[in-house]
Design an enzyme around this catalytic site. Structure first.
Site, PDB file in Angstrom:
ATOM      1  N   GLU A 111       0.857  -1.285  -0.143  1.00 62.83           N
ATOM      2  CA  GLU A 111       0.021   0.132   0.062  1.00 62.83           C
ATOM      3  C   GLU A 111       0.832   1.363   0.251  1.00 62.83           C
ATOM      4  OE1 GLU A 111      -0.710  -2.746   1.624  1.00 62.83           O
ATOM      5  OE2 GLU A 111      -3.081  -3.140   1.268  1.00 62.83           O
ATOM      6  N   HIS A 154     -10.073  -5.025  11.387  1.00 66.10           N
ATOM      7  CA  HIS A 154     -10.591  -4.683   9.907  1.00 66.10           C
ATOM      8  C   HIS A 154     -11.951  -3.754  10.083  1.00 66.10           C
ATOM      9  CE1 HIS A 154      -8.082  -7.721   8.109  1.00 66.10           C
ATOM     10  NE2 HIS A 154      -8.570  -7.464   6.951  1.00 66.10           N
TER      11      HIS A 154
END
Ligand SMILES: Cc1ncc(C[n+]2csc(CCOP(=O)(O)OP(=O)(O)O)c2C)c(N)n1
Ligand SMILES: [Mg+2]
Lengths: 328, 322
Positions: A60, A129
């Site tokens: 990322e 998450h």
């Protein structure tokens, strides 16, 4: 008008903007061959090829930075985070580079980039998450932060975001992807301006400001409350930075009461910012302290019975409205 | 060649792992388990081999694909299943779910869900071992998709520089979610990365538990005796999709069937029969394991739900004596 799902509305926005402008491309994990982890980019690889729909390894910080660099050199990247939870490893790129270089270079360098992906809790995906990320990004000058609640807003705002000359944080929702709503017909272009709130539901007794996933919780609660004689007005800011308080202030001047409902944690963030602005901009009109219904101040537990407690519920919204309306 | 009893024990453990996850998949379909569920089916030999080699004082880290290693390390199927069911009797009391198993008493320091995020933690427990003058070792598992992220590079850099007693085990199951390795890495042989970090590299097949055990043993020994870290690439394959929501359309059934020829469980089973173990003795083990797993499901089902009061009280550790 026609009905589209939120995910389809996003896909159309990308497709139309990629057709319109060759400099626009999509990059991220599983966006191409896999058709998107949540199928938002389905079909785009077939339409535009690997040059413009770019699958990346899990890196990322790397691909966020590549996007920023490409934008500095004139391209207009859309960077997909598989979920916003994974943007944290790219935080430095977004904050130190994307948000800063325009001013650091005295306006010489622009960063026309969109970072997008699903934000917030899904269902039982637990602590690492389930982050509702608006507070992290709204704190940063140099960024726009958009969090659309409906398919129409998703499409119109994503198109504006792609055309913007600034870095945009675009927060979607996994639980929203399947939501259906009205979107202008094919061939009817709608660009929804960044930084404009929307009156969702008119009402006289209490203002509710909300966005994202709780938007639907609030609408259901407002329906129930109207059955009990409490008529709620609902305002959706749509863009969280810059924040448009015009409609909220007008509404509070009318209803004299306000509840702010959001998924993110209670400490700071756009929720607290809205409360701060309203108490200053509508101080003389308030008949009750502003209330907030928020995600509870804990890491998200896995167990469903606990997750249901953490996220804002209809019940909590109804209770808060009754408290500010002194109707409980 | 190991003795029969060792192999029998390893066979049994692999069956526990397999049945546990098959049952988990069924209960996921029934809605008893939620969130993400990543199965280790096909990779079992690796976790079993690693735990055979480790001592009680050693540390283990794993990704979200963590049921196998937790069971191999000695977690009960009950504690694991109850966690998947989100129950108070689960190994993380219903707070972690499938991706966040913990068994601190056995040195299992977690399933972690952010790719690359736990590698530095493993270097950290290894740092502690060195700091305290202990001869404990840390083993850190991660996937082939995890070698491109910054967390990998930084953890490997520090471990190599400080010669930390850690073994990095890359379980190369050929795919990161839907992406085959050749589209995420220009290298075929990932183990050559070790060189760049000043550590020893190794690479071998993961379907034969004996082979894995021997090679892991070398690396663990090296770490334990001050020889520094090792980066190991184990070649393996997952028989199921990435998680329950992945139909795995990106690979052919031929590929899958071919890989299943090397099912680590079949491999041990055949070895055992070669050593003169009766097939019926193995079937008896299977039945025993079935019962153990059924019992675990019953236990999970009947256990009390995760506790709301713990949700607030466990955010911060209690202060006081430090
Ligand atoms: C930083 C980060 N990016 C993306 C993800 C989403 N994600 C979870 S697992 C995964 C694939 C990982 O593949 P690999 O490392 O090979 O492990 P395997 O699942 O095959 O065991 C991805 C992309 C994540 N969890 N963390
Ligand atoms: Mg993999």
């Amino acid at each position: 008008m026609r009905e589209l799902r939120y995910r389809e509305a996003l896909r159309e926005a990308m497709l139309e903007e990629m057709e319109r402008d060759e400099r626009v491309f999509l990059m991220g994990e599983e966006v191409g061959h896999y058709q998107g982890a949540y199928k938002v980019s389905e079909g785009l690889l077939e339409r535009f090829g690997e040059r413009r729909v770019v699958d990346t390894p899990i890196a990322e910080a790397g691909f966020a930075g590549v996007g920023i660099g490409a934008a500095m050199a004139g391209l207009r990247p859309i960077i997909e985070f598989m979920t916003w939870n994974f943007s944290f490893v790219a935080f430095d790129q977004i904050i130190s580079n994307a948000a800063k270089v325009h001013q650091m270079s005295a306006g010489a360098i622009k960063v026309p980039i969109v970072f997008r992906g699903p934000n917030g809790a899904a269902k039982q995906v637990a602590a690492q998450h389930s982050h509702s990320c608006a507070p992290f990004y709204t704190n940063i000058p140099g960024l726009y932060v958009i969090q659309p609640s409906t398919p129409r807003d998703a499409k119109g705002l994503l198109k504006s975001a792609i055309r913007s000359n600034n870095p945009v944080i675009f927060l979607e929702g996994e639980t929203l992807y399947g939501v259906k709503g009205e979107v202008p017909d094919e061939g009817v272009e709608e660009l929804i301006p960044i930084g404009e709130s929307r009156l969702v539901r008119p009402g006289a007794d209490c203002t509710i400001v909300t966005w994202g996933r709780p938007y639907y919780t609030v609408l259901a609660a407002a329906e129930k409350l109207s059955g009990e004689g409490i008529d709620c007005e609902v305002v959706d800011p749509r863009t969280l930075r810059p924040l448009d308080t015009r409609l909220m202030v007008e509404s509070v001047k009318k209803t004299n009461r306000c509840v702010v409902v959001h998924e993110h944690w209670p400490y700071g963030g756009p929720g607290a910012e809205i409360v701060d602005r309203l108490q200053r901009e509508a101080f003389d009109y308030l008949d009750a302290p502003l209330e907030r219904v928020t995600g509870l101040d804990v890491p998200m537990p896995y167990a469903l019975n606990l997750e249901d407690k953490v996220l804002p519920t209809e019940e909590r919204v109804i209770d808060a409205v009754k408290r500010v309306a002194y109707a409980s | 060649m190991q003795n029969k009893d060792d192999l029998l024990r390893q066979y049994r453990m692999m069956m526990v792992m397999r049945r546990f996850e098959e049952e988990a998949a069924r209960n996921y379909a029934k809605g008893k388990i939620g969130g993400f569920l990543h199965l280790y089916i096909g990779q079992e030999a690796i976790a079993v081999a690693v735990t055979e080699v480790l001592e009680e004082r050693d540390y283990i880290f794993q990704t979200y694909r963590d049921h196998g290693i937790a069971l191999a390390r000695g977690m009960s199927a009950k504690a694991g299943m109850a966690e998947l069911f989100g129950k108070d009797t689960g190994c993380s009391r219903g707070f972690g779910g499938s991706m966040h198993f913990f068994d601190v008493d056995r040195g299992f320091l977690g399933g972690w869900a952010i790719v690359g995020g736990h590698l530095a933690l493993a270097a950290g427990t290894a740092f502690k071992s060195k700091y305290a003058g202990e001869d404990s070792v840390t083993v850190c598992f991660f996937g082939d998709g995890s070698i491109n992220i910054g967390g990998f590079h930084e953890a490997m850099s520090l471990a190599g520089l400080w010669k930390l007693p850690v073994v990095f085990v890359c379980e190369n199951n050929q795919y990161a979610m839907g992406t085959p390795l050749e589209r995420t890495s220009p290298l075929k042989d990932l183990s050559i990365k070790a060189k760049g970090y000043g550590m020893v590299g190794d690479r071998f097949d993961g379907h034969d538990v004996e082979v894995v055990q021997a090679r892991i043993n070398e690396a663990v020994d090296r770490a334990r005796t001050g020889g520094g870290p090792t980066f190991i690439e184990v070649l393996t394959y997952r028989f199921r999709g990435h998680s329950m929501s992945d139909p795995a359309k990106y690979r052919t059934t031929t590929e899958l069937e071919q890989r299943k020829q090397q099912d680590p469980i079949t491999v041990v089973r055949e070895k055992l029969m070669g050593l003169g173990v009766d097939e019926s003795a193995l079937d008896d083990i299977d039945l025993e394991v079935d019962e153990e797993i059924d019992e675990a499901v019953r236990f999970a089902d009947e256990s009390p739900p995760a506790r709301e009061d713990l949700m607030m009280s466990t955010v911060m550790a209690p202060e006081g004596e430090s």
